[in-house]
Write a protein that holds these residues in place. Sequence first.
Motif, short mmCIF file in Angstrom:
data_model
loop_
_atom_site.label_atom_id
_atom_site.label_comp_id
_atom_site.label_asym_id
_atom_site.label_seq_id
_atom_site.Cartn_x
_atom_site.Cartn_y
_atom_site.Cartn_z
N LEU A 65 -7.62 3.99 -0.40
CA LEU A 65 -7.94 3.74 1.00
C LEU A 65 -7.38 2.36 1.35
O LEU A 65 -7.74 1.37 0.72
CB LEU A 65 -9.45 3.77 1.20
CG LEU A 65 -10.00 3.88 2.62
CD1 LEU A 65 -9.62 5.21 3.24
CD2 LEU A 65 -11.52 3.70 2.60
N VAL A 66 -6.47 2.30 2.33
CA VAL A 66 -5.75 1.06 2.63
C VAL A 66 -5.94 0.68 4.09
O VAL A 66 -5.71 1.49 4.99
CB VAL A 66 -4.24 1.22 2.34
CG1 VAL A 66 -3.49 -0.07 2.63
CG2 VAL A 66 -4.03 1.65 0.89
N ALA A 67 -6.39 -0.56 4.34
CA ALA A 67 -6.60 -1.05 5.70
C ALA A 67 -5.29 -1.49 6.33
O ALA A 67 -4.48 -2.16 5.69
CB ALA A 67 -7.59 -2.21 5.69
N LEU A 68 -5.09 -1.12 7.60
CA LEU A 68 -3.92 -1.54 8.35
C LEU A 68 -4.25 -2.71 9.26
O LEU A 68 -5.29 -2.72 9.92
CB LEU A 68 -3.40 -0.41 9.24
CG LEU A 68 -2.55 0.69 8.62
CD1 LEU A 68 -2.20 1.71 9.68
CD2 LEU A 68 -1.29 0.11 8.02
N GLY A 69 -3.35 -3.70 9.31
CA GLY A 69 -3.44 -4.75 10.32
C GLY A 69 -2.53 -4.38 11.48
O GLY A 69 -2.27 -3.21 11.75
N ALA A 70 -2.00 -5.42 12.15
CA ALA A 70 -1.15 -5.17 13.31
C ALA A 70 0.33 -5.17 12.95
O ALA A 70 1.18 -5.07 13.82
CB ALA A 70 -1.42 -6.22 14.39
N GLY A 71 0.67 -5.32 11.67
CA GLY A 71 2.06 -5.30 11.26
C GLY A 71 2.82 -6.57 11.58
O GLY A 71 4.03 -6.55 11.74
N THR A 72 2.12 -7.74 11.65
CA THR A 72 2.80 -8.99 11.98
C THR A 72 3.21 -9.78 10.75
O THR A 72 3.88 -10.80 10.87
CB THR A 72 1.90 -9.89 12.84
OG1 THR A 72 0.70 -10.17 12.12
CG2 THR A 72 1.57 -9.21 14.16
N ALA A 73 2.81 -9.34 9.56
CA ALA A 73 3.15 -10.10 8.36
C ALA A 73 3.73 -9.17 7.32
O ALA A 73 4.65 -8.41 7.58
CB ALA A 73 1.92 -10.84 7.84
N ARG A 74 3.18 -9.19 6.10
CA ARG A 74 3.73 -8.36 5.04
C ARG A 74 3.51 -6.88 5.32
O ARG A 74 2.53 -6.48 5.94
CB ARG A 74 3.08 -8.73 3.70
CG ARG A 74 3.57 -10.02 3.12
CD ARG A 74 2.88 -10.30 1.81
NE ARG A 74 1.49 -10.69 2.00
CZ ARG A 74 0.66 -10.99 1.00
NH1 ARG A 74 1.08 -10.90 -0.25
NH2 ARG A 74 -0.58 -11.36 1.23
N SER A 75 4.42 -6.04 4.81
CA SER A 75 4.26 -4.61 4.96
C SER A 75 3.09 -4.12 4.13
O SER A 75 2.77 -4.68 3.09
CB SER A 75 5.54 -3.88 4.51
OG SER A 75 6.63 -4.27 5.30
N GLY A 79 0.84 3.58 -1.61
CA GLY A 79 1.60 4.56 -2.35
C GLY A 79 1.38 5.96 -1.85
O GLY A 79 0.64 6.21 -0.89
N SER A 80 2.05 6.89 -2.48
CA SER A 80 1.93 8.30 -2.11
C SER A 80 0.48 8.75 -2.23
O SER A 80 -0.21 8.44 -3.19
CB SER A 80 2.81 9.14 -3.02
OG SER A 80 2.67 10.51 -2.73
N GLY A 81 0.00 9.47 -1.21
CA GLY A 81 -1.35 9.99 -1.27
C GLY A 81 -2.41 9.05 -0.74
O GLY A 81 -3.61 9.34 -0.86
N SER A 82 -2.02 7.92 -0.16
CA SER A 82 -3.00 6.99 0.40
C SER A 82 -3.47 7.46 1.77
O SER A 82 -2.76 8.16 2.48
CB SER A 82 -2.38 5.59 0.54
OG SER A 82 -2.00 5.07 -0.70
N ILE A 83 -4.67 7.04 2.12
CA ILE A 83 -5.17 7.22 3.48
C ILE A 83 -5.30 5.84 4.11
O ILE A 83 -5.93 4.95 3.55
CB ILE A 83 -6.53 7.94 3.49
CG1 ILE A 83 -6.39 9.33 2.88
CG2 ILE A 83 -7.09 8.02 4.90
CD1 ILE A 83 -7.71 10.07 2.75
N ALA A 185 -3.88 -8.55 1.09
CA ALA A 185 -2.92 -7.60 1.66
C ALA A 185 -2.10 -6.90 0.60
O ALA A 185 -1.55 -5.83 0.82
CB ALA A 185 -2.00 -8.33 2.64
N ALA A 186 -2.00 -7.50 -0.59
CA ALA A 186 -1.18 -6.92 -1.64
C ALA A 186 -1.95 -5.92 -2.49
O ALA A 186 -1.43 -5.41 -3.47
CB ALA A 186 -0.61 -8.02 -2.52
N GLY A 187 -3.20 -5.65 -2.14
CA GLY A 187 -3.92 -4.63 -2.90
C GLY A 187 -5.34 -5.00 -3.25
O GLY A 187 -5.82 -4.67 -4.33
N GLY A 188 -6.04 -5.69 -2.36
CA GLY A 188 -7.43 -6.02 -2.60
C GLY A 188 -8.30 -4.78 -2.61
O GLY A 188 -7.94 -3.73 -2.10
N LYS A 189 -9.50 -4.91 -3.17
CA LYS A 189 -10.36 -3.74 -3.33
C LYS A 189 -11.37 -3.58 -2.20
O LYS A 189 -12.12 -2.61 -2.16
CB LYS A 189 -11.10 -3.83 -4.66
CG LYS A 189 -11.95 -5.10 -4.81
CD LYS A 189 -12.57 -5.18 -6.19
CE LYS A 189 -13.39 -6.46 -6.35
NZ LYS A 189 -14.00 -6.56 -7.70
#
Length: 353
Positions: A65-75, A79-83, A185-189
Amino acid sequence: MEVDGMGSDLKSALRTIEEAFGDRLKHEVPWDGRSGDDASLFVQPRNAGEVEYLAGVAARFGVPLVALGAGTARSVRAGSGSILVRFDLMRGVKVRGNDEMWVRAEPGASWLELDEALGTRGWGLAVYPTSAPRATVGGWLAEDGIGVGSYRYGRTRENVLSADVVLPEGRRTVRGEELGDVIDAAGGKGIVVAATIRTRHADHDVPFALAFPSPEDLAGAVAEVHRAYPPLWHLAFLNDAMSRARGLGDDHLLFGAYSGGGTKAVEETLGEAAASYGGRILTPAGAYRVWGQRFFPIAPSRPAPIPADRSFVSLAEIRDILEGRGQNTVQGTVSRSGEVLVLDLGAAGEPAR
């Protein structure tokens, strides 16, 4: 919802989520357009309880499960299969206090919204990103960036009084350094669902700006100002290409803002820097014009450009950075530690996308 090539665990998770979220679970490329075809499933929760529910489902079926920001910094690294989780529906802002203000915000609120809500009371955020018109609270907290106000107040997380974070095991409130341990942003839990953020008196801020003829002069002036360490709130610079792109002339610019209470010390330091490096101090009208362009080229109505390069450097490296970027548009933000965030937005008139 069925999608070709989807694993059985993801299918099971999606069936469970769709029952609870209906059309708020979508299968399309997210609005930031940066996460790739493998991460095109996203859901829009309305509150922290729904984020907890999502985290529980994701943990049960072993789905990221990955949180999205506004796309102003790092991508986003999904991975495949994420929500993906989008926070369009979680944008609440609360301002409270009399003698001292505080602001509490949900992850989808923009930093500019927060600062404007405080501004009606003569207060402002201690630190906010230069991408404030688009950057969201949750996204920039995960970055732990340097931004407007970092010369006095440091990095983002140093100015978060507390944050409610959803972890696989449930929701809890974290403070201080602990925040960096649970979100990244690089993969926190963890996923931030609300944060209480430091504020400051902002009704007597004074912008300033100095113009210099060369990268060498600008770099020398930045170092001299930092050595003197006057009571500035913000300190930043633009190369000549960025000045032209913003319609601010052809010079290399050093600019920022300070509280009116520190006027004498600031004016002395800025005057010495200008005299030492062949610069000139812009008029108050010129300084306000530069200050008004501090968010360029970020605007609420259009996607943010992706920097061609984003790096943290020391004060001693500024000259080489500026001289090595040719006619690319470059801006720098100086923190109180002397660490400098440098953003290269690409060739003049052609910001990287």
